[in-house]
Design an enzyme around this catalytic site. Structure first.
Site, PDB file in Angstrom:
ATOM      1  N   ASP A  91       0.849  -1.200   0.000  1.00  0.00           N
ATOM      2  CA  ASP A  91       0.000   0.000   0.000  1.00  0.00           C
ATOM      3  C   ASP A  91       0.881   1.244   0.000  1.00  0.00           C
ATOM      4  O   ASP A  91       2.046   1.200   0.419  1.00  0.00           O
ATOM      5  CB  ASP A  91      -0.880   0.031   1.261  1.00  0.00           C
TER       6      ASP A  91
HETATM    7  N1  URA Z   1      -1.046  -5.912   4.040  1.00  0.00           N
HETATM    8  C1  URA Z   1      -1.572  -4.664   4.032  1.00  0.00           C
HETATM    9  O1  URA Z   1      -2.593  -4.409   4.639  1.00  0.00           O
HETATM   10  N2  URA Z   1      -0.922  -3.716   3.356  1.00  0.00           N
HETATM   11  C2  URA Z   1       0.241  -3.931   2.684  1.00  0.00           C
HETATM   12  O2  URA Z   1       0.795  -2.998   2.096  1.00  0.00           O
HETATM   13  C3  URA Z   1       0.763  -5.233   2.697  1.00  0.00           C
HETATM   14  C4  URA Z   1       0.108  -6.217   3.384  1.00  0.00           C
END
Ligand code: URA
Length: 229
Positions: free
Chosen positions: A102
């Site tokens: 993310d």
């Molecule tokens: N899980 C999440 O919630 N976000 C990420 O970026 C990676 C794994």
């Protein structure tokens, strides 16, 4: 691979441009001027264009320490991308991001010029563990987190997690290891137990551990054999 293809792939020009460059004696392989742009070259061969050595590798793998605010995409009109962080000579290649994080997640991102290697790393069949360092608010329920749970994926469809391994590190800090990579998976797992992730950092993919000395935004080339997948 043919010399004109190697150089065209590296954005030195079209295959016709490379042919012209050969005619103009601007290209050398292992110290010899090359006039035939269709000649075969191998990774071990030293190629020079206008006297400068060309970096060419069939396969490389980069370890990047992703900072907050960058998205895992090759191009974006709105946000900076992890690919924007990659400089010469690696950015001459078409790059593949092996598993997305993310925008606000930090840490380990693997990037390669090999689509095949990328698919191997991200394929659910490879079952590669990923470990995340998490800071959160709320009261953690380790057993619930480690058990299978029903969550929504990126298409808002229900799926059952495979279960996780959690290592409590202290007050509201833990490492969690999962072998899947569904949309917002870690954040959604924590929401499911009424906790909120406040900081998330990927620290390991398979055998590859994020180098502590790698500053955010920096990257290094690593041996792809380390993955052993
Ligand atoms: N899980 C999440 O919630 N976000 C990420 O970026 C990676 C794994």
């Amino acid at each position: 691979m043919r010399l004109d293809r190697v150089l065209a792939n590296l954005n030195y020009g079209s295959r016709n441009d490379i042919k012209e460059m050969c005619k103009d004696k601007r290209i050398m392989v292992n110290g010899n001027i090359i006039t035939d742009s269709s000649r075969q070259v191998f990774e071990k061969d030293e190629i020079k264009v206008d006297g400068k050595i060309v970096f060419h590798k069939d396969l490389f793998l980069l370890m990047l320490n992703k900072p907050d605010g960058f998205i895992c995409a090759n191009k974006d009109n709105l946000h900076k991308t992890v690919i924007d962080l990659i400089k010469e000579p690696y950015n001459r290649y078409e790059l593949n991001i092996c598993g997305r994080l993310d925008i606000d997640t930090h840490g380990l991102v693997l990037i390669t010029n090999s689509g095949k290697l990328m698919h191997k790393i991200i394929s659910p069949n490879s079952n590669i563990d990923k470990t995340y360092y998490v800071e959160y608010t709320g009261n953690i329920n380790k057993t619930a987190l480690e058990s299978q749970m029903e969550l929504l994926d990126g298409n808002n469809e229900l799926y059952t997690t495979k279960g996780a391994k959690v290592e409590i590190l202290g007050d509201n800090k833990c490492n969690i290891t999962i072998s899947e990579g569904k949309f917002h998976q870690v954040k959604r797992m924590f929401e499911h137990i009424n906790c909120k992730v406040t900081y998330l950092k990927r620290i390991r993919i398979g055998n590859i551990v994020l180098d502590d000395n790698l500053k955010e935004g920096d990257y290094i080339e690593i041996d792809y054999n380390l993955l052993m997948c």
